[in-house]
Scaffold this active site. Structure first.
Site, mmCIF file in Angstrom:
data_model
loop_
_atom_site.group_PDB
_atom_site.id
_atom_site.type_symbol
_atom_site.label_atom_id
_atom_site.label_comp_id
_atom_site.label_asym_id
_atom_site.label_seq_id
_atom_site.Cartn_x
_atom_site.Cartn_y
_atom_site.Cartn_z
ATOM 1 N N ILE A 151 0.800 -1.284 0.021
ATOM 2 C CA ILE A 151 -0.052 0.048 0.064
ATOM 3 C C ILE A 151 0.987 1.302 0.002
ATOM 4 C CG2 ILE A 151 -1.907 1.282 1.560
ATOM 5 C CD1 ILE A 151 -2.792 -1.562 2.250
ATOM 6 N N ASP A 170 11.628 2.616 6.179
ATOM 7 C CA ASP A 170 11.268 1.375 6.178
ATOM 8 C C ASP A 170 12.623 0.679 6.276
ATOM 9 O OD1 ASP A 170 10.810 -1.300 5.666
ATOM 10 O OD2 ASP A 170 8.992 -0.793 4.196
ATOM 11 N N CYS A 229 -4.062 5.681 7.519
ATOM 12 C CA CYS A 229 -5.260 4.745 6.810
ATOM 13 C C CYS A 229 -4.534 3.234 7.346
ATOM 14 C CB CYS A 229 -5.609 5.345 5.375
ATOM 15 S SG CYS A 229 -6.497 6.725 5.266
ATOM 16 N N ARG A 231 -3.385 1.332 10.304
ATOM 17 C CA ARG A 231 -3.945 0.776 11.755
ATOM 18 C C ARG A 231 -3.891 1.564 12.893
ATOM 19 N NH1 ARG A 231 -4.858 -2.929 8.657
ATOM 20 N NH2 ARG A 231 -4.411 -4.983 8.594
ATOM 21 N N ASP A 255 -8.143 7.253 9.215
ATOM 22 C CA ASP A 255 -9.514 6.204 8.863
ATOM 23 C C ASP A 255 -9.403 5.163 9.933
ATOM 24 O OD1 ASP A 255 -11.318 5.085 7.164
ATOM 25 O OD2 ASP A 255 -9.822 3.744 6.700
ATOM 26 N N GLU A 260 -11.954 0.833 18.405
ATOM 27 C CA GLU A 260 -13.048 1.127 17.452
ATOM 28 C C GLU A 260 -14.280 0.420 17.952
ATOM 29 O OE1 GLU A 260 -11.529 0.277 13.546
ATOM 30 O OE2 GLU A 260 -10.129 1.910 13.300
ATOM 31 N N HIS A 279 -13.062 3.505 9.177
ATOM 32 C CA HIS A 279 -12.423 2.386 8.665
ATOM 33 C C HIS A 279 -13.019 2.017 7.363
ATOM 34 C CE1 HIS A 279 -9.908 -0.876 10.379
ATOM 35 N NE2 HIS A 279 -9.770 -0.802 9.112
ATOM 36 N N LEU A 280 -12.695 2.919 6.479
ATOM 37 C CA LEU A 280 -13.231 2.776 4.987
ATOM 38 C C LEU A 280 -12.304 2.404 3.980
ATOM 39 C CD1 LEU A 280 -15.816 5.889 4.542
ATOM 40 C CD2 LEU A 280 -16.513 3.596 5.494
ATOM 41 N N GLY A 281 -11.049 2.022 4.470
ATOM 42 C CA GLY A 281 -9.980 1.746 3.366
ATOM 43 C C GLY A 281 -10.010 0.847 2.435
ATOM 44 N N ALA A 282 -10.749 -0.235 3.074
ATOM 45 C CA ALA A 282 -11.276 -1.240 2.214
ATOM 46 C C ALA A 282 -12.439 -1.320 1.564
ATOM 47 C CB ALA A 282 -10.987 -2.674 2.688
#
Length: 527
Positions: A151, A170, A229, A231, A255, A260, A279-282
């Site tokens: 992502i 990273d 967006c 975790r 998000d 939650e 929590h609309l990412g997916a």
């Protein structure tokens, strides 16, 4: 063969199962545990999303179950260990929502830069306010991407199209891979210090929880904007509220949240410069179809004996192979997890040396288990038994397998060496009858330790009183030591110690331990 569907899953996905005449589909949602057991008692497959909890009790009661499919990435609602013990394959859909999550992140970036939700709200109130909502352009701004997995990589591609300058943090990304992706690799501190926008895309682990905290906010530019967006918990929400109040952070878009669902009194909802979504990412039509189609196809393949690729726990093996190889697979994955936590960083070389009874045909299976464990802290639920070698290759890692007929001490030995940021780290393990997998070497020091539990690993000077100092400090913090193993090569030299403890050790305690005289290194490890 009966496939039971316990959550709302796209009919386009279920259509993939209907092509098999021997498969019968039954669907009922919202079941309690006992109702689910009754419904699945004669089923060969179970399909769920995130709502249904597939517990050990459910798995133990369903004797015919061969496969559990999760229409999505995370499998936290499935007892994967119980499924593995019962020879049940757990399938997920790691690729299905990558684009959806990346696009939602970018929608949040744009909305944040131009105050779109806030402006729309004032128009609903009958206002025409252009002065309040002067935004900023993305072009020419620096975006820090924390976590360059699937992502994060897709977000970076879109940011480049908008003319943004990209820096990335990273610890697992090599310089060569970063150049290929067109990002400049930085330390976390340097990346956030240069950023106009920060977006996070890591799994939530002990290493990434609150990775953006008060200290990191202090290093950022005044006026920085933050997006999460990924975790809830990667960003310290209390510290963010303080940074919003002080003006250090100009705005945030979230998000996901630490708890939650979010209630109306959540502190972040009180800031007008914060954009939130539930929590609309997916949550796109395409993503829901993609994950449903993917998991349905995989479940169908398992049931009719075709090859499948997204197994979270075990490969496509015969029952005889599973019984024989499972202890070796467990050992390999646990050694990989150990090294993955022992030495976080850019892994460039991996060498596995197999000594003893395994045949050459068995090595690829154990190798995949090692890589799955090794990459777990980078990719989280995205990594599985099948895709681990591909993800390792994409990360620029060189994998080497060595087969040796015998070891001078052990009947079977698996030795794992990993080069991380130029330094070589090594761990070895074996299988003892009745004791299961054991760690017998860490960083060249002999040791005999379990491969389960919450652990503290130290490198220290071997001198009287060292163990007592550690024990006293842990006792003061009410942390009980369940087991202790010490390895050394010579009296008075450097030694290693592995403590198994009853609860997770806070970072503050780890820091205190690292300050003890004679302690050279302290790491927490969870297996």
């Amino acid at each position: 063969m009966k496939v039971f569907v316990a959550d709302d899953i796209s009919s386009l996905g279920l259509d993939r199962l209907k092509q098999y005449q021997e498969i019968e589909i039954e669907k009922r949602t919202g079941l309690k545990e006992d109702e689910l057991i009754a419904a699945v008692s004669d089923a060969e497959a179970l399909l769920v999303r995130s709502q249904t909890k597939v517990t050990r009790k459910v798995i133990q009661a369903c004797g015919q179950l061969k496969v559990i499919g999760r229409a999505g990435v995370g499998v936290d609602n499935i007892d994967v260990d119980a499924a593995t013990e019962h020879g049940i394959v757990v399938i997920n859909a790691p690729d299905g929502n990558t684009i959806s999550a990346a696009e939602h992140t970018f929608a949040m970036l744009i909305s944040l830069s131009r105050h779109i939700p806030q402006a729309r709200q004032t128009m609903q109130e009958g206002k025409w306010d252009r002065k309040t909502f002067v935004g900023v352009e993305l072009s020419g701004k620096t975006l820090a991407v924390v976590g360059m997995g699937r992502i994060g990589t897709e977000v970076a591609k879109r940011a480049k199209a908008f003319g943004m300058r990209l820096v990335a943090y990273d610890p697992f990304l090599t310089e060569d891979r970063a150049k290929t992706l067109g990002v400049t690799l930085k330390s976390l501190e340097d990346a956030v210090a240069e950023a106009d926008f920060v977006t996070v895309h890591t799994p939530l682990t002990k290493d990434t929880k609150h990775i953006i905290d008060e200290k990191m906010f202090g290093k950022m530019k005044t006026g920085v904007r933050i997006v999460n967006c990924a975790r809830g918990g990667i960003i310290d929400e209390v510290a963010l509220c303080e940074a919003l109040t002080s003006g250090k952070v100009a705005g945030a878009a979230f998000d996901v949240f630490e708890e939650e669902p979010v209630t109306a009194d959540h502190p972040l909802l009180q800031f007008p410069q914060v954009i939130t979504t539930p929590h609309l990412g997916a949550s796109t039509v395409e993503a829901q179809v993609n994950v449903a189609v993917s998991v349905a196809e995989e479940v169908g393949h398992v049931l009719v004996g075709k090859p499948f690729k997204n197994a979270v726990n075990i490969p496509s093996l015969s029952e005889e192979q599973k019984q024989y190889l499972q202890p070796h697979l467990n050992l390999g994955e646990r050694l990989g997890k150990f090294v993955g936590q022992l030495a976080s960083g850019a892994m460039s070389e991996v060498e596995m040396v197999f000594c003893g009874e395994l045949d050459d045909s068995d090595l690829p299976f154990v190798s995949r288990s090692v890589l799955k464990g090794l990459l777990g802290y980078r990719y989280g639920d995205e990594v599985n038994f099948i895709n681990a070698p591909t993800l390792a290759k994409q990360a620029g890692m060189t994998i080497r397998q060595v087969r040796e007929s015998q070891h001078k001490v052990f009947t079977h030995l698996l030795s794992l060496s990993v080069r991380v940021n130029g330094e070589l780290h090594k761990v070895a393990g074996t299988l003892y009858n009745g004791l299961g997998p054991r760690i017998v070497e860490i960083e060249g020091y002999p040791i005999d330790a379990s491969t389960e539990g919450k652990m503290i690993f130290t490198k220290h000077h071997d001198r009287p009183g060292m163990i007592g100092h550690l024990g006293s400090m842990l006792g003061k913090e009410q942390i009980n030591i369940a087991a202790m193993q010490v390895g050394r090569k010579e009296t008075g030299g450097e030694a290693v110690m592995l403590l198994t403890v009853d609860k997770l050790v806070p970072e503050s305690v780890v820091h205190e331990l690292s300050q003890l005289p004679g302690i050279h290194e302290v790491q927490t490890i969870v297996l």
